[in-house]
Design a protein around this motif. Structure first.
Motif, PDB file in Angstrom:
ATOM      1  N   SER A  23      44.817   3.868  21.740  1.00 59.15           N
ATOM      2  CA  SER A  23      44.889   5.128  21.119  1.00 59.15           C
ATOM      3  C   SER A  23      43.891   5.961  22.149  1.00 59.15           C
ATOM      4  O   SER A  23      42.779   5.540  22.139  1.00 59.15           O
ATOM      5  CB  SER A  23      44.654   5.194  19.857  1.00 59.15           C
ATOM      6  N   PRO A  24      44.034   7.221  21.985  1.00 61.58           N
ATOM      7  CA  PRO A  24      42.980   7.915  22.600  1.00 61.58           C
ATOM      8  C   PRO A  24      41.818   7.994  22.055  1.00 61.58           C
ATOM      9  O   PRO A  24      41.890   8.162  20.667  1.00 61.58           O
ATOM     10  CB  PRO A  24      43.432   9.388  22.916  1.00 61.58           C
ATOM     11  N   CYS A  26      37.450   9.199  22.446  1.00 63.69           N
ATOM     12  CA  CYS A  26      36.283   9.760  23.216  1.00 63.69           C
ATOM     13  C   CYS A  26      35.397   8.827  23.455  1.00 63.69           C
ATOM     14  O   CYS A  26      34.718   8.155  22.431  1.00 63.69           O
ATOM     15  CB  CYS A  26      35.946  10.888  22.518  1.00 63.69           C
ATOM     16  N   MET A  27      34.746   8.607  24.514  1.00 57.40           N
ATOM     17  CA  MET A  27      33.825   7.482  24.903  1.00 57.40           C
ATOM     18  C   MET A  27      32.424   8.241  25.191  1.00 57.40           C
ATOM     19  O   MET A  27      31.356   7.591  25.342  1.00 57.40           O
ATOM     20  CB  MET A  27      34.065   6.581  25.954  1.00 57.40           C
ATOM     21  N   GLU A  58      40.928   9.120  26.575  1.00 49.41           N
ATOM     22  CA  GLU A  58      40.584   9.983  25.538  1.00 49.41           C
ATOM     23  C   GLU A  58      40.988  11.543  25.784  1.00 49.41           C
ATOM     24  O   GLU A  58      41.151  12.049  26.904  1.00 49.41           O
ATOM     25  CB  GLU A  58      39.120   9.599  25.721  1.00 49.41           C
ATOM     26  N   ALA A  59      40.702  12.051  24.655  1.00 49.62           N
ATOM     27  CA  ALA A  59      40.717  13.751  24.676  1.00 49.62           C
ATOM     28  C   ALA A  59      39.927  14.133  25.987  1.00 49.62           C
ATOM     29  O   ALA A  59      38.593  14.046  26.040  1.00 49.62           O
ATOM     30  CB  ALA A  59      40.182  14.192  23.252  1.00 49.62           C
ATOM     31  N   HIS A 166      43.686  16.625  14.324  1.00 53.52           N
ATOM     32  CA  HIS A 166      42.159  16.532  13.904  1.00 53.52           C
ATOM     33  C   HIS A 166      41.453  17.688  13.708  1.00 53.52           C
ATOM     34  O   HIS A 166      40.190  17.694  13.775  1.00 53.52           O
ATOM     35  CB  HIS A 166      41.513  15.608  14.942  1.00 53.52           C
ATOM     36  N   ARG A 214      50.290  15.055  19.381  1.00 60.42           N
ATOM     37  CA  ARG A 214      49.624  14.098  18.343  1.00 60.42           C
ATOM     38  C   ARG A 214      49.270  15.255  17.237  1.00 60.42           C
ATOM     39  O   ARG A 214      48.731  16.390  17.810  1.00 60.42           O
ATOM     40  CB  ARG A 214      48.105  13.550  18.837  1.00 60.42           C
ATOM     41  N   SER A 248      48.984  11.225  13.172  1.00 63.29           N
ATOM     42  CA  SER A 248      47.482  10.991  12.542  1.00 63.29           C
ATOM     43  C   SER A 248      47.459  11.820  11.448  1.00 63.29           C
ATOM     44  O   SER A 248      48.411  12.515  10.969  1.00 63.29           O
ATOM     45  CB  SER A 248      46.479  11.312  13.638  1.00 63.29           C
ATOM     46  N   TYR A 263      47.125   3.355   6.951  1.00 63.90           N
ATOM     47  CA  TYR A 263      47.104   4.567   5.687  1.00 63.90           C
ATOM     48  C   TYR A 263      47.883   5.674   6.280  1.00 63.90           C
ATOM     49  O   TYR A 263      48.042   6.513   5.618  1.00 63.90           O
ATOM     50  CB  TYR A 263      45.576   4.740   5.538  1.00 63.90           C
ATOM     51  N   VAL A 282      49.485   5.152  13.663  1.00 62.32           N
ATOM     52  CA  VAL A 282      48.259   4.784  14.176  1.00 62.32           C
ATOM     53  C   VAL A 282      47.361   4.793  12.677  1.00 62.32           C
ATOM     54  O   VAL A 282      47.670   5.353  11.769  1.00 62.32           O
ATOM     55  CB  VAL A 282      47.717   5.958  15.199  1.00 62.32           C
ATOM     56  N   LEU A 284      44.258   1.969  11.470  1.00 60.42           N
ATOM     57  CA  LEU A 284      43.932   0.595  10.776  1.00 60.42           C
ATOM     58  C   LEU A 284      45.390  -0.259  11.035  1.00 60.42           C
ATOM     59  O   LEU A 284      45.747  -1.003  10.044  1.00 60.42           O
ATOM     60  CB  LEU A 284      43.822   0.703   9.428  1.00 60.42           C
ATOM     61  N   VAL A 305      46.941   1.566  18.940  1.00 59.11           N
ATOM     62  CA  VAL A 305      45.543   0.901  18.241  1.00 59.11           C
ATOM     63  C   VAL A 305      44.230   1.397  18.721  1.00 59.11           C
ATOM     64  O   VAL A 305      44.167   1.680  20.042  1.00 59.11           O
ATOM     65  CB  VAL A 305      45.961  -0.742  18.941  1.00 59.11           C
ATOM     66  N   ARG A 307      40.162   1.261  17.295  1.00 59.25           N
ATOM     67  CA  ARG A 307      39.047   0.385  17.121  1.00 59.25           C
ATOM     68  C   ARG A 307      39.347  -1.146  17.300  1.00 59.25           C
ATOM     69  O   ARG A 307      38.280  -1.861  17.881  1.00 59.25           O
ATOM     70  CB  ARG A 307      38.434   0.801  15.680  1.00 59.25           C
TER      71      ARG A 307
HETATM   72  C1  FNR Z   1      38.747   8.292  18.108  1.00 59.29           C
HETATM   73  N1  FNR Z   1      40.044   9.180  17.897  1.00 59.29           N
HETATM   74  C2  FNR Z   1      40.395  10.089  18.769  1.00 59.29           C
HETATM   75  N2  FNR Z   1      41.648  10.638  18.361  1.00 59.29           N
HETATM   76  C3  FNR Z   1      42.094  11.529  19.355  1.00 59.29           C
HETATM   77  O1  FNR Z   1      43.354  11.818  19.266  1.00 59.29           O
HETATM   78  N3  FNR Z   1      41.440  11.783  20.486  1.00 59.29           N
HETATM   79  C4  FNR Z   1      40.200  11.288  21.002  1.00 59.29           C
HETATM   80  O2  FNR Z   1      39.607  11.623  21.692  1.00 59.29           O
HETATM   81  C5  FNR Z   1      39.678  10.373  19.642  1.00 59.29           C
HETATM   82  N4  FNR Z   1      38.447   9.802  19.887  1.00 59.29           N
HETATM   83  C6  FNR Z   1      37.886   8.683  19.159  1.00 59.29           C
HETATM   84  C7  FNR Z   1      36.861   8.285  19.410  1.00 59.29           C
HETATM   85  C8  FNR Z   1      36.529   6.997  18.666  1.00 59.29           C
HETATM   86  C9  FNR Z   1      35.075   6.278  19.080  1.00 59.29           C
HETATM   87  C10 FNR Z   1      37.416   6.391  17.555  1.00 59.29           C
HETATM   88  C11 FNR Z   1      36.872   5.249  16.943  1.00 59.29           C
HETATM   89  C12 FNR Z   1      38.430   7.256  17.120  1.00 59.29           C
HETATM   90  C13 FNR Z   1      40.857   8.390  16.690  1.00 59.29           C
HETATM   91  C14 FNR Z   1      41.863   7.411  17.091  1.00 59.29           C
HETATM   92  O3  FNR Z   1      42.569   7.520  18.470  1.00 59.29           O
HETATM   93  C15 FNR Z   1      42.587   6.713  15.921  1.00 59.29           C
HETATM   94  O4  FNR Z   1      43.630   7.489  15.601  1.00 59.29           O
HETATM   95  C16 FNR Z   1      41.826   6.044  14.819  1.00 59.29           C
HETATM   96  O5  FNR Z   1      40.620   5.412  15.329  1.00 59.29           O
HETATM   97  C17 FNR Z   1      42.543   5.368  13.908  1.00 59.29           C
HETATM   98  O6  FNR Z   1      43.123   4.356  14.613  1.00 59.29           O
HETATM   99  P1  FNR Z   1      42.340   2.796  14.459  1.00 59.29           P
HETATM  100  O7  FNR Z   1      40.813   2.926  15.127  1.00 59.29           O
HETATM  101  O8  FNR Z   1      42.177   2.321  12.774  1.00 59.29           O
HETATM  102  O9  FNR Z   1      43.238   1.813  15.027  1.00 59.29           O
END
Ligand code: FNR
Length: 337
Positions: A23-24, A26-27, A58-59, A166, A214, A248, A263, A282, A284, A305, A307
């Protein structure tokens, strides 16, 4: 039983070796002005070695003004292509396919200057008040998504995902909570969808590969979009030849979300059933058995997936062991996999 999670899937011209998507995420690790850093190579390529089917970057901001943070990756300059190209090559070397998520933060941007949104309403009390976008700014932003898609193609990505979730810019247009415009980009849901529709159109002028979008399929507010609205948006996107809706939730307004295993899956399931669209689930999803249940019951087509893949880059192997599937190791690991 053949595990669906480890059966390949073909979307347009792209075949993923399994249905696991990173899953994308951001770092906050770009270098200079939105450039790929050494960290990104290690981070994303590790998940390709870990046998994820699709690694989604990532985004990545389509304009500087649209960065979520100053450390976001950018794709608003031709100069960004070189680093992304090297990253794509590195990921593909281990058999994963590559995707990039293209985004614009709108009123949630951290930008040292004016920020823009469909209406001049701040996200919350701590946030800067955005400027209401002019027609010109709308056209320019649509064009920025198109240019970003073209650069994604130059970098060699297999799939593009538009970030319309988001509470970022596109989501701000879709939602009646943040879009109070009274021109053709606001008001009815058809009008609120227009910005995304035009982005999809212009991206498709330069991008013929698979296109994912998304969305936040729940705004957790009685005055926000409801499931029938999301089904409408998804059905319209199907007509526009979008390949998959990545489901999401949340982020348009600040409100608590009740988080539990899986969820957000019911949103994916409903959209898949009613809009007859391929969807991604996506949120949990942390075990192979859980992922397999979702696929076997046709509640989604791909499993994203987040985290769990940060905690365990070899999650694909863990899930395969759980499902008694023999996963071919990366050639270098064949003696100890
Ligand atoms: C995210 N998430 C997120 N979603 C997205 O659409 N673009 C993004 O760049 C990010 N960045 C991001 C950074 C970090 C550190 C986290 C933990 C989450 C949301 C992510 O893609 C995902 O939808 C959620 O974390 C829920 O899935 P998990 O982590 O429960 O598998």
């Amino acid at each position: 039983m053949t595990a669906k999670l480890f059966t390949p899937i073909t979307i347009k011209n792209v075949t993923l070796k399994n249905k696991i998507v990173m899953s994308p995420m951001c770092m906050y690790s770009s270098e200079g002005d939105g450039y790929i850093s050494d960290f990104h190579y290690t981070h994303y390529i590790s998940r390709a070695i870990g046998q994820v089917g699709l690694v989604m970057i990532e985004a990545t901001a389509v304009t500087k003004q649209g960065q979520i943070s100053t450390k976001d990756l950018g794709i608003y300059d031709d100069e960004h292509v070189q680093g992304l190209k090297k990253l794509v090559k590195g990921i593909k070397a281990y058999g994963a396919r590559t995707a990039i998520q293209l985004g614009h933060a709108g009123r949630k941007a951290i930008f040292d200057g004016e920020i823009i949104a469909p209406s001049s309403i701040a996200f919350d009390q701590e946030s800067k008040t955005p400027k209401k976008m002019s027609m010109n700014e709308i056209t320019e932003t649509i064009d920025a998504f198109k240019k970003a898609a073209f650069r994604s193609k130059l970098a060699g990505f297999d799939i593009v995902e538009i970030h319309a979730a988001h509470g970022y810019l596109i989501n701000q247009f879709l939602s009646p909570l943040s879009n109070k415009r009274n021109d053709e980009y606001g008001g009815t849901r058809k009008n609120r969808f227009r910005f995304l529709k035009e982005i999809i159109h212009s991206v498709k002028n330069v991008w013929d590969g698979p296109l994912f979008v998304r969305i936040s399929a729940d705004e957790y507010d009685p005055d926000g979009n409801q499931m029938e609205d999301f089904i409408y948006f998804a059905s319209e996107m199907k007509k526009l030849d979008v390949d998959l809706i990545d489901c999401s939730t949340g982020g348009v307004i600040r409100t608590p979300i009740n988080i539990y295993p899986g969820y957000q899956i019911r949103h994916s399931e409903t959209i898949k059933e009613h809009a007859k669209m391929a969807t991604g689930a996506v949120g949990l999803i942390t075990t192979g058995i859980q992922a397999e249940e979702i696929l076997q019951n046709e509640r989604a087509d791909l499993i994203f997936v987040g985290r769990e893949l940060l905690r365990n880059p070899y999650w694909s192997k863990t899930a395969a062991d759980e499902l008694h599937v023999k996963l071919d190791p990366p050639q270098q690991y064949s003696r100890g996999w």
